[in-house]
Scaffold this motif. Structure first.
Motif, PDB file in Angstrom:
ATOM      1  N   ALA A  65      -3.959  -7.433   2.540  1.00 54.60           N
ATOM      2  CA  ALA A  65      -3.675  -6.204   1.779  1.00 54.60           C
ATOM      3  C   ALA A  65      -2.189  -5.868   1.820  1.00 54.60           C
ATOM      4  O   ALA A  65      -1.601  -5.456   0.803  1.00 54.60           O
ATOM      5  CB  ALA A  65      -4.495  -5.052   2.342  1.00 54.60           C
ATOM      6  N   ALA A  66      -1.555  -6.059   2.986  1.00 53.18           N
ATOM      7  CA  ALA A  66      -0.124  -5.740   3.101  1.00 53.18           C
ATOM      8  C   ALA A  66       0.692  -6.673   2.198  1.00 53.18           C
ATOM      9  O   ALA A  66       1.647  -6.240   1.534  1.00 53.18           O
ATOM     10  CB  ALA A  66       0.323  -5.866   4.551  1.00 53.18           C
ATOM     11  N   LYS A  67       0.291  -7.953   2.168  1.00 52.38           N
ATOM     12  CA  LYS A  67       1.047  -8.903   1.329  1.00 52.38           C
ATOM     13  C   LYS A  67       0.830  -8.597  -0.148  1.00 52.38           C
ATOM     14  O   LYS A  67       1.727  -8.773  -0.969  1.00 52.38           O
ATOM     15  CB  LYS A  67       0.631 -10.332   1.665  1.00 52.38           C
ATOM     16  N   GLU A  68      -0.360  -8.110  -0.465  1.00 54.29           N
ATOM     17  CA  GLU A  68      -0.700  -7.848  -1.865  1.00 54.29           C
ATOM     18  C   GLU A  68      -0.080  -6.549  -2.384  1.00 54.29           C
ATOM     19  O   GLU A  68       0.432  -6.484  -3.497  1.00 54.29           O
ATOM     20  CB  GLU A  68      -2.235  -7.755  -1.938  1.00 54.29           C
ATOM     21  N   LEU A  69      -0.089  -5.500  -1.517  1.00 55.84           N
ATOM     22  CA  LEU A  69       0.285  -4.173  -2.027  1.00 55.84           C
ATOM     23  C   LEU A  69       1.419  -3.501  -1.253  1.00 55.84           C
ATOM     24  O   LEU A  69       1.792  -2.375  -1.564  1.00 55.84           O
ATOM     25  CB  LEU A  69      -0.949  -3.259  -2.006  1.00 55.84           C
ATOM     26  N   GLY A  70       1.920  -4.188  -0.238  1.00 52.85           N
ATOM     27  CA  GLY A  70       3.041  -3.611   0.501  1.00 52.85           C
ATOM     28  C   GLY A  70       2.625  -2.963   1.801  1.00 52.85           C
ATOM     29  O   GLY A  70       1.447  -2.783   2.085  1.00 52.85           O
ATOM     30  N   ALA A  71       3.659  -2.601   2.583  1.00 54.66           N
ATOM     31  CA  ALA A  71       3.406  -2.100   3.939  1.00 54.66           C
ATOM     32  C   ALA A  71       2.958  -0.645   3.952  1.00 54.66           C
ATOM     33  O   ALA A  71       2.450  -0.165   4.956  1.00 54.66           O
ATOM     34  CB  ALA A  71       4.651  -2.264   4.800  1.00 54.66           C
ATOM     35  N   ASN A  72       3.165   0.075   2.854  1.00 58.88           N
ATOM     36  CA  ASN A  72       2.529   1.394   2.779  1.00 58.88           C
ATOM     37  C   ASN A  72       2.114   1.684   1.342  1.00 58.88           C
ATOM     38  O   ASN A  72       2.373   0.889   0.429  1.00 58.88           O
ATOM     39  CB  ASN A  72       3.385   2.490   3.416  1.00 58.88           C
ATOM     40  N   ALA A  73       1.438   2.834   1.173  1.00 60.66           N
ATOM     41  CA  ALA A  73       0.829   3.105  -0.136  1.00 60.66           C
ATOM     42  C   ALA A  73       1.866   3.543  -1.167  1.00 60.66           C
ATOM     43  O   ALA A  73       1.600   3.539  -2.358  1.00 60.66           O
ATOM     44  CB  ALA A  73      -0.248   4.163   0.024  1.00 60.66           C
ATOM     45  N   GLY A  74       3.037   3.956  -0.703  1.00 56.87           N
ATOM     46  CA  GLY A  74       4.111   4.289  -1.649  1.00 56.87           C
ATOM     47  C   GLY A  74       4.093   5.713  -2.154  1.00 56.87           C
ATOM     48  O   GLY A  74       4.937   6.099  -2.955  1.00 56.87           O
TER      49      GLY A  74
ATOM     50  N   THR B  20      -4.749   3.250  -3.675  1.00 55.79           N
ATOM     51  CA  THR B  20      -4.919   1.828  -4.013  1.00 55.79           C
ATOM     52  C   THR B  20      -6.405   1.502  -4.069  1.00 55.79           C
ATOM     53  O   THR B  20      -7.246   2.283  -3.633  1.00 55.79           O
ATOM     54  CB  THR B  20      -4.266   0.917  -2.958  1.00 55.79           C
ATOM     55  N   LYS B  21      -6.673   0.302  -4.561  1.00 59.60           N
ATOM     56  CA  LYS B  21      -8.088  -0.122  -4.649  1.00 59.60           C
ATOM     57  C   LYS B  21      -8.725  -0.154  -3.250  1.00 59.60           C
ATOM     58  O   LYS B  21      -9.924   0.055  -3.110  1.00 59.60           O
ATOM     59  CB  LYS B  21      -8.197  -1.490  -5.311  1.00 59.60           C
ATOM     60  N   TYR B  22      -7.916  -0.373  -2.212  1.00 59.32           N
ATOM     61  CA  TYR B  22      -8.480  -0.416  -0.861  1.00 59.32           C
ATOM     62  C   TYR B  22      -8.926   0.973  -0.404  1.00 59.32           C
ATOM     63  O   TYR B  22      -9.948   1.125   0.258  1.00 59.32           O
ATOM     64  CB  TYR B  22      -7.458  -0.998   0.134  1.00 59.32           C
ATOM     65  N   HIS B  23      -8.132   1.985  -0.748  1.00 56.01           N
ATOM     66  CA  HIS B  23      -8.536   3.351  -0.373  1.00 56.01           C
ATOM     67  C   HIS B  23      -9.852   3.731  -1.059  1.00 56.01           C
ATOM     68  O   HIS B  23     -10.762   4.274  -0.430  1.00 56.01           O
ATOM     69  CB  HIS B  23      -7.435   4.354  -0.750  1.00 56.01           C
TER      70      HIS B  23
ATOM     71  N   PRO C 211      -1.421   8.593   2.782  1.00 56.09           N
ATOM     72  CA  PRO C 211      -2.713   8.074   3.250  1.00 56.09           C
ATOM     73  C   PRO C 211      -2.482   6.959   4.269  1.00 56.09           C
ATOM     74  O   PRO C 211      -1.340   6.560   4.517  1.00 56.09           O
ATOM     75  CB  PRO C 211      -3.325   7.494   1.974  1.00 56.09           C
ATOM     76  N   VAL C 212      -3.570   6.426   4.835  1.00 56.57           N
ATOM     77  CA  VAL C 212      -3.414   5.233   5.672  1.00 56.57           C
ATOM     78  C   VAL C 212      -2.846   4.112   4.805  1.00 56.57           C
ATOM     79  O   VAL C 212      -2.907   4.161   3.575  1.00 56.57           O
ATOM     80  CB  VAL C 212      -4.758   4.778   6.302  1.00 56.57           C
ATOM     81  N   THR C 213      -2.311   3.122   5.449  1.00 56.83           N
ATOM     82  CA  THR C 213      -1.713   2.014   4.700  1.00 56.83           C
ATOM     83  C   THR C 213      -2.810   1.191   4.008  1.00 56.83           C
ATOM     84  O   THR C 213      -3.972   1.210   4.437  1.00 56.83           O
ATOM     85  CB  THR C 213      -0.959   1.080   5.659  1.00 56.83           C
ATOM     86  N   PRO C 214      -2.443   0.435   2.962  1.00 54.02           N
ATOM     87  CA  PRO C 214      -3.440  -0.474   2.358  1.00 54.02           C
ATOM     88  C   PRO C 214      -4.025  -1.410   3.421  1.00 54.02           C
ATOM     89  O   PRO C 214      -5.227  -1.689   3.420  1.00 54.02           O
ATOM     90  CB  PRO C 214      -2.630  -1.245   1.314  1.00 54.02           C
ATOM     91  N   ALA C 215      -3.184  -1.853   4.356  1.00 50.28           N
ATOM     92  CA  ALA C 215      -3.676  -2.753   5.410  1.00 50.28           C
ATOM     93  C   ALA C 215      -4.710  -2.045   6.278  1.00 50.28           C
ATOM     94  O   ALA C 215      -5.747  -2.632   6.618  1.00 50.28           O
ATOM     95  CB  ALA C 215      -2.505  -3.227   6.275  1.00 50.28           C
ATOM     96  N   GLY C 216      -4.430  -0.789   6.614  1.00 53.03           N
ATOM     97  CA  GLY C 216      -5.371  -0.029   7.443  1.00 53.03           C
ATOM     98  C   GLY C 216      -6.697   0.162   6.720  1.00 53.03           C
ATOM     99  O   GLY C 216      -7.772   0.013   7.313  1.00 53.03           O
ATOM    100  N   ALA C 217      -6.604   0.479   5.419  1.00 51.76           N
ATOM    101  CA  ALA C 217      -7.837   0.683   4.644  1.00 51.76           C
ATOM    102  C   ALA C 217      -8.618  -0.634   4.541  1.00 51.76           C
ATOM    103  O   ALA C 217      -9.846  -0.654   4.697  1.00 51.76           O
ATOM    104  CB  ALA C 217      -7.501   1.226   3.255  1.00 51.76           C
ATOM    105  N   ALA C 218      -7.909  -1.730   4.309  1.00 51.01           N
ATOM    106  CA  ALA C 218      -8.593  -3.031   4.193  1.00 51.01           C
ATOM    107  C   ALA C 218      -9.253  -3.408   5.520  1.00 51.01           C
ATOM    108  O   ALA C 218     -10.367  -3.955   5.538  1.00 51.01           O
ATOM    109  CB  ALA C 218      -7.594  -4.104   3.772  1.00 51.01           C
TER     110      ALA C 218
END
Ligand SMILES: Cc1ncc(COP(=O)(O)O)c(C=O)c1O
Length: 409
Positions: free
Chosen positions: A75-84, A93-96, A289-296
């Motif tokens: 998720a981090a590689k796909e959408l970055g280290a935070n949600a922006g 993001t789709k992960y959230h 929000p939590v990061t995409p990585a955290g949500a994933a």
């Protein structure tokens, strides 16, 4: 700064009242489980001394599961280290969205919203649901975040009611003695009480709420904060509502940062209440929000929990708690009855708690002493937290160290 003088005085005062927090231990790395040993942790300044962690909320050991780390990585590689951005601007993001859908399904509710942590989730639901005309009833031992949330939501002092821990007669009395003009009542309580490992009698609480519901325009609403119960408790990990057959509780607050092994907190409830959280819950709206990585990672965790592997982990955590509980009771220690992985070893003496915790530490065991004023005098305790990641050998070793400690007194 001039203010440092006052701050230093206050800090000294906290120390003199034994209320200051001990310095934080720094975990540098961990050694994965191997042979018949569970994970071991290496601490800053302790060289290669290995520690067993008996004071973690990671009840199923999922925070160290490779699937969670891998999902976060992707998720981090796909959408970055935070949600922006915050959620309503550009941070959804789709992960959230997928995580919220999964959490709602997990708790059999219509919808869910995630927060940066459960502390913020309690603040968010309070801001969305409580106002000056709301009467809020709490268990006396509720978590700090609930008490703080009620204050921040502006509930008036005279509109706060308390019942003695788990005392349903007292809850009834509070419901019987409501001031005039109240249109909404909220009963809010921890599912698992984190200092004790016991649980709320949810079925009785919900029955009382239903009994009094018609007396108030907006009814009597029940909120459980099951941060320590979720996934750690109940055959399928649905926590205290599962154990007490109370899945019909109106609102669930919980965390992704304990048993689920990821990050964040959440509220799950009806579509209407969750939309209210989205509109009025400031700690949801005006913050990252939590990061995409955290949500994933949260999604990956829930997938494991709902698999055979997850069911086996939940059962292992239960059996480990049972093994430890039986062992500690056989050694003549007091505990508080319960079946949760939190097993308090009640020593009733600050000095004994401090010496035993030190002895455990010297022997490579991390455990947390809980002393006055966190608990009343006479209830001083070492809070042991079992996990599916502990092995029988780990537990037996910890018990052998408790046996030595007992001989010190
Ligand atoms: C009952 C309860 N609610 C909320 C929290 C806070 O959880 P989080 O770390 O996700 O903010 C805790 C954690 O200690 C807790 O025990």
């Amino acid at each position: 700064m001039k203010v440092h003088k006052k701050i230093n005085n206050e800090l000294e005062q906290l120390k003199s009242e034994s209320r200051s927090k001990a310095p934080e231990r720094i975990v540098n790395s961990f050694i994965p489980a191997h042979d018949d040993k569970g994970p071991r942790f290496l601490l800053e300044g302790q060289g290669d001394k290995e520690f067993i962690r008996m004071n973690s909320n990671d009840y199923l050991g999922l925070s160290l599961h490779p699937d969670l780390a891998n999902a976060g990585d992707v998720a981090a590689k796909e959408l970055g280290a935070n949600a922006g951005g915050v959620r309503f601007i550009s941070g959804t993001t789709k992960y959230h969205v997928a995580l919220e859908k999964k959490l709602a399904e997990f708790h059999k509710k219509e919808a869910a919203k995630i927060f940066s942590c459960a502390y913020m989730a309690n603040l968010g639901i309070a801001l969305a649901m409580m106002n000056k005309e709301t009467f809020v009833i709490s268990d006396q031992l509720n978590h700090n975040s609930i008490a703080r949330a009620i204050r921040i939501a502006g509930v008036k002092r005279e509109n706060k009611g308390f019942y003695k821990h788990n005392d349903m007669e007292e809850l009834r009395k509070v419901l019987d003695n409501m001031p005039e003009g109240i249109n909404r009542v909220i009963v809010i309580f921890d599912g698992i009480f984190s200092m004790r490992g016991d649980y709320a009698p949810m079925k009785e609480i919900i029955a009382l709420a239903k009994e009094y519901d018609d007396m108030f325009e907006d009814g009597v609403i029940t909120i459980v904060d099951d941060s320590h119960g979720t996934v750690a408790y109940g055959r399928t990990g649905r926590g205290t509502p599962e154990v007490t057959d109370s899945m019909d509780v109106d609102i669930i607050v919980s965390t992704l940062g304990k048993g689920i092994g990821a990050e964040g907190g959440y509220v799950a409830s009806s579509k209407e209440i969750i939309e209210m959280v989205r509109q009025k819950g400031d700690t949801y709206i005006y913050t990252n929000p939590v990061t995409p990585a955290g949500a994933a990672a949260g999604i990956a965790s829930l997938e494991i929990i709902d698999s055979e592997e997850g069911i086996a982990l939940i059962e292992k955590a239960r059996l480990n708690a049972l093994r430890f509980r039986k062992g500690i009771e056989a050694l003549g220690y007091d505990t508080i009855p319960g079946i949760h992985p939190i097993v308090p070893v009640v020593l009733r003496d600050t000095d004994k708690v401090n010496k035993t915790v030190k002895h455990l530490y010297d022997k490579g065991i991390l455990a947390t002493g809980i002393i006055y004023p966190v608990v009343p005098k006479g209830d001083e305790t070492i809070r042991m937290q079992l996990s599916a990641s502990h092995t029988d050998r780990d537990i037996d070793y910890v018990l052998s160290v408790f046996k030595e400690a007992k001989e010190m007194f």
